[in-house]
Design a protein around this motif. Structure first.
Motif, PDB file in Angstrom:
ATOM      1  N   VAL A  19      19.476 -24.133  43.578  1.00 48.05           N
ATOM      2  CA  VAL A  19      18.581 -24.852  42.676  1.00 48.05           C
ATOM      3  C   VAL A  19      17.170 -24.841  43.252  1.00 48.05           C
ATOM      4  O   VAL A  19      16.978 -24.976  44.473  1.00 48.05           O
ATOM      5  N   LYS A  42      22.042 -19.732  39.480  1.00 52.00           N
ATOM      6  CA  LYS A  42      20.738 -20.107  40.025  1.00 52.00           C
ATOM      7  C   LYS A  42      19.975 -20.845  38.921  1.00 52.00           C
ATOM      8  O   LYS A  42      19.851 -20.342  37.809  1.00 52.00           O
ATOM      9  N   TYR A  43      19.438 -22.022  39.251  1.00 48.38           N
ATOM     10  CA  TYR A  43      18.839 -22.889  38.246  1.00 48.38           C
ATOM     11  C   TYR A  43      17.490 -23.415  38.755  1.00 48.38           C
ATOM     12  O   TYR A  43      17.278 -23.550  39.959  1.00 48.38           O
ATOM     13  N   TRP A  44      16.607 -23.744  37.800  1.00 46.07           N
ATOM     14  CA  TRP A  44      15.292 -24.234  38.216  1.00 46.07           C
ATOM     15  C   TRP A  44      14.713 -25.187  37.187  1.00 46.07           C
ATOM     16  O   TRP A  44      15.163 -25.238  36.041  1.00 46.07           O
ATOM     17  N   MET A  51      10.831 -16.328  36.335  1.00 42.51           N
ATOM     18  CA  MET A  51      12.085 -16.914  36.806  1.00 42.51           C
ATOM     19  C   MET A  51      13.283 -16.376  36.029  1.00 42.51           C
ATOM     20  O   MET A  51      14.351 -16.138  36.602  1.00 42.51           O
ATOM     21  N   SER A  56      14.170 -13.148  37.301  1.00 42.41           N
ATOM     22  CA  SER A  56      14.723 -13.262  38.654  1.00 42.41           C
ATOM     23  C   SER A  56      16.159 -13.783  38.654  1.00 42.41           C
ATOM     24  O   SER A  56      16.759 -13.957  39.713  1.00 42.41           O
ATOM     25  N   PHE A 112      17.186 -16.771  37.239  1.00 48.70           N
ATOM     26  CA  PHE A 112      17.268 -18.231  37.241  1.00 48.70           C
ATOM     27  C   PHE A 112      17.322 -18.755  35.811  1.00 48.70           C
ATOM     28  O   PHE A 112      16.619 -18.258  34.932  1.00 48.70           O
ATOM     29  N   LYS A 113      18.129 -19.793  35.594  1.00 50.00           N
ATOM     30  CA  LYS A 113      18.203 -20.450  34.292  1.00 50.00           C
ATOM     31  C   LYS A 113      17.381 -21.733  34.335  1.00 50.00           C
ATOM     32  O   LYS A 113      17.568 -22.575  35.221  1.00 50.00           O
TER      33      LYS A 113
END
Length: 286
Positions: A90, A123-125, A144, A147, A149-150
């Motif tokens: 995260v 992978k989260y952001w 993102m 890359s 990331f969700k």
């Protein structure tokens, strides 16, 4: 923070530096900002499904690319994180220091740095206040997304394995976004173990009224400069109550505040090393 408050804080910081030796100033600028620590925490709960026992979550935050932190530094960070073999990654906001950075730099370089991060459960952001602002908001989303990331912007995901699940939710930035926790938890099962990503740690005083077990935040930089006895000299808005480390709110919500990776405003860290958090989940067996 208004100009007057900033000048007052900057003045206090300058006076503090003048009272330190040249070696300490050198250390604060050249040594400590690159002395990354891994802060290990165990998260225990009887709400955690047994399949998530010993699963590992890595949190990184506040890289502030463009202010004393480069893509080359980011690549080193990614290599370190992959060596920890996380199950979930995260990112809790402020990838860049200023949206203008995205106008002047190759987006592909940032994507190539972040893309190799590996986490089998995702992978989260979330956005931080430095990520928002006109051109930067949309461009950072594209970076993102490319890359792997969700984005969790007033939304959640159900992370499942072997028919057992937990909830990972995220809200928009408090300062420049429109956080909506009700929307983030819409149709989420309140009986499932729930983790909230919120850039600003003081949001915990709102989150504690919802079925949330853990909040992960950044934003404060841990104060960035801390002095013996005095502690931190300054933290930004919405990081004034909860600054660094673990807090338990109303005997219910566990809040973890990450000190971040980079620096902002002033290129110093003193008695406040950059860090990533490594959380190991522990399912309490009844």
């Amino acid at each position: 923070m208004n100009r007057r408050a900033f000048l007052k804080r900057a003045g206090a910081f300058t006076l503090a530096l003048l009272g330190l030796s040249g070696g300490t100033i050198y250390y604060g600028r050249e040594i400590e900002p690159s002395s990354l620590e891994i802060r290990k925490e165990a998260i225990l709960s009887n709400k955690l499904p047994s399949v998530f026992h010993n699963k590992k979550i890595l949190q990184f935050s506040d890289t502030h690319l463009g202010f004393n932190y480069s893509v080359k530094d980011l690549k080193k960070l990614v290599n370190l994180m992959n060596s920890r073999n996380p199950d979930i990654i995260v990112f809790t906001g402020d990838l860049i220091d200023n949206p203008k950075y995205l106008e002047d730099h190759n987006h592909t370089e940032i994507i190539n740095a972040l893309q190799p991060l590996e986490a089998p459960l995702g992978k989260y952001w979330i956005y931080g206040n430095h990520d928002h602002g006109g051109y930067g908001t949309e461009t950072l989303f594209e970076i993102m997304e490319s890359s792997g990331f969700k984005l969790l912007q007033n939304s959640h995901v159900k992370i499942s394995e072997q028919n057992q699940s937990l909830i990972l939710a995220g809200i928009d930035d408090m300062m420049l976004g429109k956080p909506d926790l009700q929307a983030a938890l819409h149709q989420a099962n309140p009986d499932l173990f729930t983790i909230l990503l919120a850039h600003e740690p003081d949001f915990a005083d709102e989150a504690v009224h919802y079925p949330i077990d853990v909040q992960l935040s950044g934003h404060s930089h841990g104060g960035q400069v801390r002095l013996p006895i005095i502690g931190h000299l300054y933290t930004p808005l919405y990081a004034e109550k909860y600054v660094l480390g673990k807090y338990v709110i109303n005997n219910k919500l566990e809040l973890y505040v990450n000190a971040g990776i980079g620096t902002t405003r002033l290129p110093y860290r003193l008695f406040c090393k950059p860090e990533i958090h490594e959380y190991t989940l522990h399912a309490k067996m009844s």
